[in-house]
Design an enzyme around this catalytic site. Structure first.
Site, mmCIF file in Angstrom:
data_model
loop_
_atom_site.group_PDB
_atom_site.id
_atom_site.type_symbol
_atom_site.label_atom_id
_atom_site.label_comp_id
_atom_site.label_asym_id
_atom_site.label_seq_id
_atom_site.Cartn_x
_atom_site.Cartn_y
_atom_site.Cartn_z
ATOM 1 N N PRO A 127 25.020 -2.433 90.781
ATOM 2 C CA PRO A 127 24.625 -3.746 91.304
ATOM 3 C C PRO A 127 23.200 -3.758 91.861
ATOM 4 O O PRO A 127 22.467 -4.743 91.697
ATOM 5 C CB PRO A 127 25.660 -4.014 92.398
ATOM 6 C CG PRO A 127 26.858 -3.231 91.972
ATOM 7 C CD PRO A 127 26.299 -1.976 91.362
ATOM 8 N N TYR A 128 22.815 -2.672 92.511
ATOM 9 C CA TYR A 128 21.462 -2.554 93.055
ATOM 10 C C TYR A 128 20.431 -2.568 91.922
ATOM 11 O O TYR A 128 19.424 -3.291 91.988
ATOM 12 C CB TYR A 128 21.367 -1.263 93.855
ATOM 13 C CG TYR A 128 19.990 -0.914 94.353
ATOM 14 C CD1 TYR A 128 19.441 -1.560 95.460
ATOM 15 C CD2 TYR A 128 19.241 0.093 93.734
ATOM 16 C CE1 TYR A 128 18.183 -1.224 95.929
ATOM 17 C CE2 TYR A 128 17.978 0.432 94.206
ATOM 18 C CZ TYR A 128 17.452 -0.227 95.300
ATOM 19 O OH TYR A 128 16.208 0.112 95.759
ATOM 20 N N TYR A 129 20.686 -1.793 90.882
ATOM 21 C CA TYR A 129 19.751 -1.751 89.758
ATOM 22 C C TYR A 129 19.711 -3.069 88.997
ATOM 23 O O TYR A 129 18.651 -3.486 88.519
ATOM 24 C CB TYR A 129 20.098 -0.597 88.816
ATOM 25 C CG TYR A 129 19.570 0.732 89.286
ATOM 26 C CD1 TYR A 129 18.256 1.104 89.032
ATOM 27 C CD2 TYR A 129 20.369 1.614 90.003
ATOM 28 C CE1 TYR A 129 17.755 2.322 89.476
ATOM 29 C CE2 TYR A 129 19.883 2.829 90.458
ATOM 30 C CZ TYR A 129 18.572 3.171 90.193
ATOM 31 O OH TYR A 129 18.080 4.369 90.651
#
Length: 213
Positions: A127-129
């Site tokens: 999700p961060y990427y």
């Protein structure tokens, strides 16, 4: 240059603000809590209270006094994917929209190493990427004079002052202070304009490495 640092209370943001405070630039720390505003003002640093989950108009109004935006905000490792999307993606894009509307040309974004290469993403941090990937793409499609800095694994050691950037940067680590130095050095380094690059600790002094991009 009047620089507004979004995410000024974060580990990288704080160091960017401190470095800008002792430079030829003027700095405003953009934070999300009144107590954080008070802390910066007690140090003699101008601060602004803004909500990345709020309206773009509020950001636009605040940005009218700026020449440059450095976006170093993040939802942090203790929040879920929902906050990652709201801050790291939508919050970042809101500041891009606000910068354009306010007539701010220079915009520097902290991303993540190889955020443009899905095949290299850490599965536990997808999700961060995803957030970084699409925030980067939105910035590249904007009218802003952007720089996207994509650091490797972040560590809290003393700055080394030397980095490897761009295609020569293999997956590795970089100190948060060195990232802060790269962000500040990029402000007026024309060779970073309209560019996105990986950066890790390496072999060249920061200013030399940026000139060789």
């Amino acid at each position: 240059m009047k620089v507004m640092v979004v995410g000024a209370n974060g580990q990288i943001g704080k160091q960017v603000v401190e470095k800008l405070q002792h430079s030829e630039h003027t700095v405003t720390a953009v934070v999300r809590k009144q107590e954080q505003v008070n802390e910066f003002k007690n140090k003699g640093i101008e601060a602004a209270l803004l909500d990345l989950e709020g309206k773009v108009d509020s950001l636009t109004e605040a940005f009218t006094v700026a020449d440059a935006i450095i976006f170093a905000a993040g939802s942090g490792g203790h929040t879920g994917p929902d906050k990652t999307l709201l801050i790291d993606l939508d919050g970042a894009v809101k500041t891009m929209e606000a910068a354009e509307a306010a007539g701010v040309e220079r915009y520097i974004l902290v991303s993540a190493f190889d955020a443009d290469k899905r095949e290299n993403w850490n599965a536990e941090m997808r999700p961060y990427y995803v957030a970084k990937h699409y925030a980067d793409r939105m910035l590249e499609q904007s009218k802003l004079n952007y720089t996207i800095v994509k650091p490797g694994g972040l560590i809290n050691e003393n700055a080394l002052g030397k980095v490897t950037v761009g295609v020569d940067a293999e997956p590795s680590t970089i100190t948060r202070e060195d990232v802060a130095d790269v962000l500040v050095a990029s402000l007026e380094e024309a060779n970073t304009y309209q560019k996105s690059f990986n950066v890790v600790n390496g072999t060249l002094p920061i200013k030399e490495a940026l000139k060789n991009l």
